[in-house]
Design a protein around this motif. Structure first.
Motif, PDB file in Angstrom:
ATOM      1  N   ALA A   1      -4.661  -3.725  13.050  1.00  0.00           N
ATOM      2  CA  ALA A   1      -4.040  -2.112  12.516  1.00  0.00           C
ATOM      3  C   ALA A   1      -2.926  -2.450  12.200  1.00  0.00           C
ATOM      4  O   ALA A   1      -2.129  -3.459  12.315  1.00  0.00           O
ATOM      5  N   LEU A   2      -2.369  -1.379  11.104  1.00  0.00           N
ATOM      6  CA  LEU A   2      -0.988  -1.228  10.521  1.00  0.00           C
ATOM      7  C   LEU A   2      -0.066  -1.031  11.574  1.00  0.00           C
ATOM      8  O   LEU A   2      -0.332  -0.033  12.482  1.00  0.00           O
TER       9      LEU A   2
ATOM     10  N   GLY B   1      -3.588  -7.073   5.139  1.00  0.00           N
ATOM     11  CA  GLY B   1      -4.559  -6.303   6.200  1.00  0.00           C
ATOM     12  C   GLY B   1      -4.716  -7.480   7.127  1.00  0.00           C
ATOM     13  O   GLY B   1      -5.445  -7.218   7.944  1.00  0.00           O
TER      14      GLY B   1
ATOM     15  N   ARG C   1      -8.894   3.656   8.107  1.00  0.00           N
ATOM     16  CA  ARG C   1      -9.265   2.564   7.168  1.00  0.00           C
ATOM     17  C   ARG C   1      -7.634   2.379   6.427  1.00  0.00           C
ATOM     18  O   ARG C   1      -6.802   3.116   6.348  1.00  0.00           O
ATOM     19  N   ARG C   2      -7.635   0.936   6.058  1.00  0.00           N
ATOM     20  CA  ARG C   2      -6.354   0.613   5.379  1.00  0.00           C
ATOM     21  C   ARG C   2      -6.547   0.002   3.943  1.00  0.00           C
ATOM     22  O   ARG C   2      -7.626  -0.197   3.622  1.00  0.00           O
TER      23      ARG C   2
ATOM     24  N   THR D   1      -2.675   4.084   5.043  1.00  0.00           N
ATOM     25  CA  THR D   1      -3.772   4.109   6.636  1.00  0.00           C
ATOM     26  C   THR D   1      -4.271   5.615   6.438  1.00  0.00           C
ATOM     27  O   THR D   1      -3.541   6.394   6.400  1.00  0.00           O
TER      28      THR D   1
ATOM     29  N   CYS E   1       7.710   2.182   6.965  1.00  0.00           N
ATOM     30  CA  CYS E   1       6.431   2.489   7.467  1.00  0.00           C
ATOM     31  C   CYS E   1       6.909   4.189   7.938  1.00  0.00           C
ATOM     32  O   CYS E   1       7.465   4.350   8.662  1.00  0.00           O
TER      33      CYS E   1
END
Length: 451
Positions: free
Chosen positions: A339-340, A308, A434-435, A430, A369
């Motif tokens: 952010a991812l 994160g 939120r992660r 995600t 991803c």
């Protein structure tokens, strides 16, 4: 370097030490707290008559405690660093026992520097003889593995699936004796493929086993034709067999500078060693990276940024095609959580894995991803899958999958994980901005990383 509470807890050698360290992180339990530069110290009441004396340097990280624990760092060192992270102790003159520890570290560092300066020159001829002897051993191991694989296919994979684990372990042991540890690890993984509990409607266990055997056969064939391969491809084959990459060779590799997003940590136990893998991706280059660290039992792993977070630094990639494994060359500077990185479609994830296989057919899994996928159950009572308009990826069975499904709440999510051609092992999610991450070794079901 200032460590966050999460980073200090990452230093714990096991979950029990992590929890016990949090229990010691109460300033009221400590007396004589002080700080001199990056060194902190304090005393805490233990089971003995005299309080335990604890000193630590989080920038090392390094620590020492008079408690009888054989773990490093012990729960008192973790607690002391957590107390300091919550509010720095006042500057003070180090007491004698702290000063002795500081001088001892300085003395050992100076001795190590002198030893490096006076180190004997490398005996090139002896080194060459050792290299030739290992090459001969590996060549013999390749011959034996090739014969074993041919016999395996002659008998049929259905028969092989019924073999006990000892059948596979004997071959792996002979490969270890032949100094081909990478091949041994792959052979030991075959019974897991043979008994794979793949869900209904997915590929049959024989297909997964055939895929694993085929990868091994291709690797053996490539190892016999190293001279015909490009240098990076040949280096990748040697790494897959188990040849180590020397420090000098790694130092000569170019560095790749970027802001690296830390996606996930995984921790496993192998031969009494703790193995931690940190998965990253470059925000500008888009390159995936795998940083692996090892630690003996009860020892702390090197400090790494938590999932994160981003870290700015230069990575040196091991030789290989395509590049993946790497080491930090100039250390990591931790920045705020971000952010991812944007993911692609399911089809793009499959295409990425196919492109990797075209370059290195023996690749076992690859980080991917995906974004905007929904989670659901496969038809016919199958397991979970992630899907979008371009297709679906079966999700590998995992105790954390119910939590992953819960945080998705039926909405599109982004996933990071490891894809092996049959299923995706989910490591981060995600959802709704939120992660979340599957914890590396924490008993909790899932971790919220950032809102």
């Amino acid at each position: 370097m200032t460590l966050s509470a999460d980073q200090i807890l990452d230093l714990a050698p096991d979950p029990a030490s992590r929890k016990a360290g949090q229990d010691q992180a109460k300033p009221a339990k400590w007396q004589g707290l002080g700080r001199a530069g990056s060194v902190i110290w304090g005393e805490i009441k233990g089971s003995g008559a005299a309080p335990y004396r604890t000193v630590a340097d989080p920038s090392g990280p390094a620590a020492k405690c008079t408690c009888p624990s054989r773990k490093f760092p012990c729960k008192h060192a973790i607690g002391l660093m957590l107390v300091a992270a919550a509010g720095a102790p006042p500057e003070a003159e180090p007491p004698d026992w702290v000063g002795a520890w500081i001088r001892g570290r300085e003395s050992r560092a100076a001795a190590a520097g002198r030893a490096e300066e006076t180190a004997k020159p490398v005996d090139a001829r002896a080194q060459d003889r050792r290299r030739q002897a290992r090459d001969a051993k590996v060549a013999g191991a390749l011959d034996e593995l090739d014969l074993w694989l041919r016999d395996l296919m002659r008998r049929g994979l259905a028969v092989a699936r019924a073999e006990p684990y000892a059948f596979w372990d004997r071959m792996a042991g002979r490969l270890v004796d032949g100094q081909a540890s990478g091949l041994a690890r792959r052979v030991r993984a075959l019974p897991g493929l043979a008994a794979a509990g793949l869900r209904p409607g997915a590929a049959a266990p024989e297909a997964a086993l055939a895929f694993g055997v085929g990868r091994l056969a291709l690797l053996v064939r490539a190892a016999r034709r190293l001279d015909a391969l490009a240098p990076e491809q040949a280096a990748g084959v040697r790494a897959a067999i188990g040849f180590p990459v020397g420090a000098e060779e790694l130092a000569a590799r170019p560095g790749v500078s970027d802001d690296w997003a830390v996606l996930a940590h995984t921790v496993t136990e192998e031969d009494r060693l703790t193995v931690r893998t940190v998965w990253l991706v470059g925000r500008r280059t888009g390159l995936p990276a795998q940083v692996i660290d090892f630690a003996a039992a009860a020892a702390a792993l090197p400090l790494m940024p938590s999932p994160g977070r981003d870290c700015a630094g230069s990575l040196a990639f091991h030789p290989g095609e395509p590049p993946l494994r790497a080491v930090f060359r100039d250390g990591a500077v931790v920045a705020g959580a971000a952010a991812l990185p944007a993911g692609g479609t399911v089809a793009q994830a499959r295409d990425a894995f196919a492109a990797v296989l075209a370059r290195a057919p023996w690749t076992e899994r690859w980080p991917v991803c995906v974004a905007g996928v929904r989670l659901g159950h496969l038809a016919g009572g199958g397991g979970l899958a992630a899907g979008d308009a371009t297709g679906c990826l079966p999700l590998r069975a995992d105790p954390h999958l119910p939590a992953v499904l819960a945080v998705s709440a039926g909405q599109p999510v982004g996933l990071f994980g490891l894809y092996d051609g049959f299923g995706l092992q989910v490591l981060a999610v995600t959802a709704a901005g939120r992660r979340f991450a599957v914890p590396a070794q924490d008993p909790r079901p899932i971790l919220l990383l950032a809102a």
